[in-house]
Scaffold this motif. Structure first.
Motif, short mmCIF file in Angstrom:
data_model
loop_
_atom_site.label_atom_id
_atom_site.label_comp_id
_atom_site.label_asym_id
_atom_site.label_seq_id
_atom_site.Cartn_x
_atom_site.Cartn_y
_atom_site.Cartn_z
N ASP A 10 0.82 -1.22 0.00
CA ASP A 10 0.00 0.00 0.00
C ASP A 10 0.86 1.27 0.00
OD1 ASP A 10 0.80 -0.49 2.59
OD2 ASP A 10 -1.01 0.33 3.50
N ASP A 35 -3.94 -2.87 -2.30
CA ASP A 35 -4.66 -3.34 -1.10
C ASP A 35 -4.85 -4.85 -1.19
OD1 ASP A 35 -7.56 -4.19 -1.82
OD2 ASP A 35 -7.30 -2.31 -2.92
N ARG A 56 1.12 -5.57 6.13
CA ARG A 56 0.03 -4.69 6.56
C ARG A 56 -0.54 -3.91 5.38
NH1 ARG A 56 0.02 -5.20 11.83
NH2 ARG A 56 1.95 -5.59 12.97
N MET A 57 -1.74 -4.31 4.94
CA MET A 57 -2.43 -3.58 3.85
C MET A 57 -3.89 -3.43 4.21
SD MET A 57 -1.01 -5.23 0.30
CE MET A 57 -1.22 -6.94 0.76
N PRO A 58 -4.56 -2.44 3.61
CA PRO A 58 -6.01 -2.31 3.85
C PRO A 58 -6.75 -3.54 3.33
CG PRO A 58 -5.13 -0.41 2.64
CD PRO A 58 -4.03 -1.40 2.73
N HIS A 59 -7.92 -3.80 3.90
CA HIS A 59 -8.86 -4.87 3.50
C HIS A 59 -8.38 -6.27 3.83
CE1 HIS A 59 -10.95 -1.59 1.78
NE2 HIS A 59 -10.17 -1.48 0.71
N THR A 61 -4.64 -8.38 5.08
CA THR A 61 -3.19 -8.32 5.30
C THR A 61 -2.51 -9.40 4.46
OG1 THR A 61 -3.18 -9.95 7.08
CG2 THR A 61 -3.61 -7.65 7.71
#
Length: 210
Positions: A10, A35, A56-59, A61
């Motif tokens: 991200d 993401d 660690r990413m949105p929506h 991991t």
């Protein structure tokens, strides 16, 4: 070398940096995402040989994606890049059969070596991570080493040099079946779980004691 790879991070700079670097080295980057959902969809659709994922990413991991890939039997091998050195995350990654785990600050230096290992079916973990892991992971099976025969010790040492069963069979002039039998005896004696990467990871982390 045309290994197909999907990359997800991200941080646009990190994503671009890694994509440009690997493309320049001749790797085939077939998709990228910022993401977790997009990354997982790309893996399902494109079935790359390797997915390099930020933890660690949105929506979703990187770990959740690795878990989904394992649950759904996807052939893609996952490499996680992270700033995290917590043992809990590392253990989770191992349980989801993650093949590579490298620290972001060394990503560009280590990624090629990591991919090379993973393509050959050998796990690769940043030495820094091994060092930061509590010694209990390293020491917990050390007393078990005494239970190994000379041949088994020899094999563990070769595994710690990232040799495949095929390499070991050639080197020791024995059949691959014999190597595999030794491997399963070693796994049992060391009390490791039966995941294909467990013994290699253990051998790598304990290299200095072998």
């Amino acid at each position: 070398m045309n290994t197909s790879i999907v990359i997800a991070d991200d941080h646009p700079l990190m994503l671009r940096g890694l994509t440009d670097f690997l493309t320049s080295k001749g790797f085939n980057i077939i998709g990228s995402a910022t993401d977790g959902n997009a990354a997982y969809n790309l893996i399902v659709k494109l079935k790359p040989e390797i997915a390099i994922l930020d933890i660690r990413m949105p929506h979703k991991t990187g770990l959740e994606i690795a878990e989904e890939c394992q649950k759904n039997g996807l052939p893609t091998k996952v490499i996680l890049i992270t700033f995290d050195k917590e043992e809990e995350l590392f253990d989770k990654a191992k349980s989801f059969n993650v093949y590579g785990y490298i620290l972001k600050e060394f990503a560009v230096e280590e990624i090629e070596t990591c991919i090379e290992h993973v393509v050959n079916g050998n796990p690769y973990f940043s030495e820094e991570i091994a060092e930061h892991l509590n010694c209990n992971l390293i020491n917990s099976h050390l007393e078990e080493l005494d239970k190994l025969t000379k041949s088994e010790l020899k094999i563990v040492k070769l595994i710690s040099d990232n040799k495949t069963s095929h390499d070991i069979a050639n080197e020791l002039s024995i059949s691959i079946r014999t190597v595999d039998k030794h491997r399963s005896n070693i796994v049992a004696k060391l009390g490791l779980d039966n995941k294909p990467t467990s013994l290699s990871i253990w051998a790598n982390l304990n290299k200095s004691n072998l």
